[in-house]
Design a protein around this motif. Structure first.
Motif, PDB file in Angstrom:
ATOM      1  N   THR A  48      10.036   4.799   9.146  1.00 17.78           N
ATOM      2  CA  THR A  48       8.794   4.231   9.648  1.00 17.78           C
ATOM      3  C   THR A  48       7.671   5.241   9.572  1.00 17.78           C
ATOM      4  O   THR A  48       6.544   4.917   9.175  1.00 17.78           O
ATOM      5  CB  THR A  48       8.987   3.771  11.101  1.00 17.78           C
ATOM      6  N   GLU A  49       7.980   6.480   9.946  1.00 17.50           N
ATOM      7  CA  GLU A  49       6.958   7.525   9.913  1.00 17.50           C
ATOM      8  C   GLU A  49       6.403   7.705   8.511  1.00 17.50           C
ATOM      9  O   GLU A  49       5.184   7.770   8.306  1.00 17.50           O
ATOM     10  CB  GLU A  49       7.570   8.830  10.417  1.00 17.50           C
ATOM     11  N   ALA A  50       7.303   7.736   7.531  1.00 15.36           N
ATOM     12  CA  ALA A  50       6.832   7.936   6.153  1.00 15.36           C
ATOM     13  C   ALA A  50       6.048   6.729   5.674  1.00 15.36           C
ATOM     14  O   ALA A  50       5.017   6.865   5.014  1.00 15.36           O
ATOM     15  CB  ALA A  50       8.020   8.210   5.235  1.00 15.36           C
ATOM     16  N   ALA A  51       6.519   5.528   6.027  1.00 23.20           N
ATOM     17  CA  ALA A  51       5.855   4.323   5.527  1.00 23.20           C
ATOM     18  C   ALA A  51       4.461   4.193   6.134  1.00 23.20           C
ATOM     19  O   ALA A  51       3.477   3.936   5.430  1.00 23.20           O
ATOM     20  CB  ALA A  51       6.683   3.090   5.863  1.00 23.20           C
ATOM     21  N   VAL A  52       4.362   4.391   7.451  1.00 26.12           N
ATOM     22  CA  VAL A  52       3.072   4.221   8.120  1.00 26.12           C
ATOM     23  C   VAL A  52       2.183   5.432   7.866  1.00 26.12           C
ATOM     24  O   VAL A  52       1.017   5.297   7.485  1.00 26.12           O
ATOM     25  CB  VAL A  52       3.285   3.996   9.628  1.00 26.12           C
ATOM     26  N   GLY A  53       2.745   6.621   8.067  1.00 27.34           N
ATOM     27  CA  GLY A  53       1.921   7.822   7.993  1.00 27.34           C
ATOM     28  C   GLY A  53       1.479   8.155   6.580  1.00 27.34           C
ATOM     29  O   GLY A  53       0.304   8.396   6.330  1.00 27.34           O
ATOM     30  N   ALA A  54       2.440   8.163   5.663  1.00 25.42           N
ATOM     31  CA  ALA A  54       2.090   8.592   4.303  1.00 25.42           C
ATOM     32  C   ALA A  54       1.608   7.428   3.457  1.00 25.42           C
ATOM     33  O   ALA A  54       0.812   7.614   2.552  1.00 25.42           O
ATOM     34  CB  ALA A  54       3.296   9.260   3.652  1.00 25.42           C
ATOM     35  N   GLY A  55       2.079   6.215   3.742  1.00 25.33           N
ATOM     36  CA  GLY A  55       1.703   5.097   2.895  1.00 25.33           C
ATOM     37  C   GLY A  55       0.455   4.395   3.370  1.00 25.33           C
ATOM     38  O   GLY A  55      -0.620   4.507   2.767  1.00 25.33           O
ATOM     39  N   VAL A  56       0.579   3.685   4.487  1.00 27.00           N
ATOM     40  CA  VAL A  56      -0.502   2.798   4.911  1.00 27.00           C
ATOM     41  C   VAL A  56      -1.702   3.590   5.408  1.00 27.00           C
ATOM     42  O   VAL A  56      -2.842   3.314   5.033  1.00 27.00           O
ATOM     43  CB  VAL A  56       0.010   1.837   6.000  1.00 27.00           C
ATOM     44  N   SER A  57      -1.446   4.614   6.245  1.00 25.47           N
ATOM     45  CA  SER A  57      -2.599   5.262   6.871  1.00 25.47           C
ATOM     46  C   SER A  57      -3.385   6.076   5.852  1.00 25.47           C
ATOM     47  O   SER A  57      -4.590   6.257   6.017  1.00 25.47           O
ATOM     48  CB  SER A  57      -2.148   6.132   8.038  1.00 25.47           C
TER      49      SER A  57
END
Lengths: 182, 92
Positions: A48-57
């Motif tokens: 989740t951290e990678a998806a939200v932090g590195a991807g979406v944000s």
């Protein structure tokens, strides 16, 4: 070791004035945080951290950067009182952790309340093999629905904010050479 | 053996973070940020095999996709100043 890297990157994020660099650093921070979570064996949280932090944000921050300038003005005055408050609150929280029961003890209240019931009956009642998924999506289904509604509303709000402005075509946006982190 | 691999990956992470912090131009930072993502993938895979859970490699694949999206978004923004830019407009 990884935590030291996290601290270094965080300080650099605060000090850097070029917002492009800040976005790159935020992505770096996110991947480092995901690595820390992997080391702690929490792969789902790391995911989740990678998806939200590195991807979406990253994409969202870039879209927000499109509406503003790429350089941040230095702060007019040093913010001593907020720093003091933040450090004080942090110290109080660390102090409070000494009163917590040891991690993972079976006798603590949080592990005595409903957890045994879930462990006993979740497979029978929900037919879901994964206990965490059963609790989140079944026993706390309305809670999860509310959370999803909140996130969805926030997403719509952000989209409206980003969409509401007519993009300015004036001037190509070549990134300036940023001079160091200071 | 695996522990040595993990240590090597972490050492590489340190070096790359140094480059992110120093990197004279923005593109050094972008490249180093991409490399941090790659090293996170390698770390995830190595730790997965170290802990006897090789199915983590699926998650590592997802990291690869995310890393690509983030880097592409940054580069596209640098080039065009716009995320929704249509490359066909340039040629027309």
């Amino acid at each position: 070791m990884l935590l030291t890297l996290l601290v270094v990157v965080t300080i650099a994020i605060v000090r850097m004035r070029n917002l492009f660099g800040v976005i790159v650093l935020a992505g770096v921070y996110s991947f480092l945080m995901a690595s820390v979570l992997i080391v702690y064996d929490a792969v789902d949280v790391a995911m989740t951290e990678a998806a939200v932090g590195a991807g979406v944000s990253t994409v969202l921050l870039l879209a927000a950067l499109h509406l503003t300038k790429t350089m941040e003005y230095p702060q007019p005055r040093p913010a001593a009182i907020p720093l003091l408050v933040a450090v004080g609150v942090g110290a109080a929280l660390v102090w409070a952790t000494y009163d917590l029961p040891a991690f993972g003890l079976a006798e603590t209240p949080i592990n005595q309340h409903v957890v045994p019931y879930y462990l006993q009956n979740s497979l029978k009642e929900t037919m879901v093999g994964n206990l965490v998924a059963a609790i989140l999506a079944d026993y706390r289904g309305f809670d999860t629905l509310g959370e999803t509604t909140v996130v969805f509303t926030a997403g719509i709000g952000v989209l409206l904010l980003l969409k509401g402005r007519i993009p300015t075509r004036a001037g190509s946006r070549t990134p300036p050479r940023d001079g160091g982190t200071a | 053996m695996f522990a040595a691999a993990v240590l090597a990956v972490i050492a590489a992470l340190v070096l790359v973070v140094v480059r992110v912090l120093k990197g004279p131009t923005l593109f050094d930072r972008v490249l180093a940020g991409n490399t941090v993502g790659t090293l996170a993938i390698i770390l995830l895979t190595v730790l997965g095999f170290l802990n006897g859970r090789p199915e983590w490699i699926d998650i590592a694949l997802t990291y690869g996709v995310l890393n690509l999206i983030g880097t592409l978004a940054i580069l596209k923004f640098v080039r065009h100043g716009d995320l929704a830019h249509d490359a066909g407009e340039d040629r027309a």
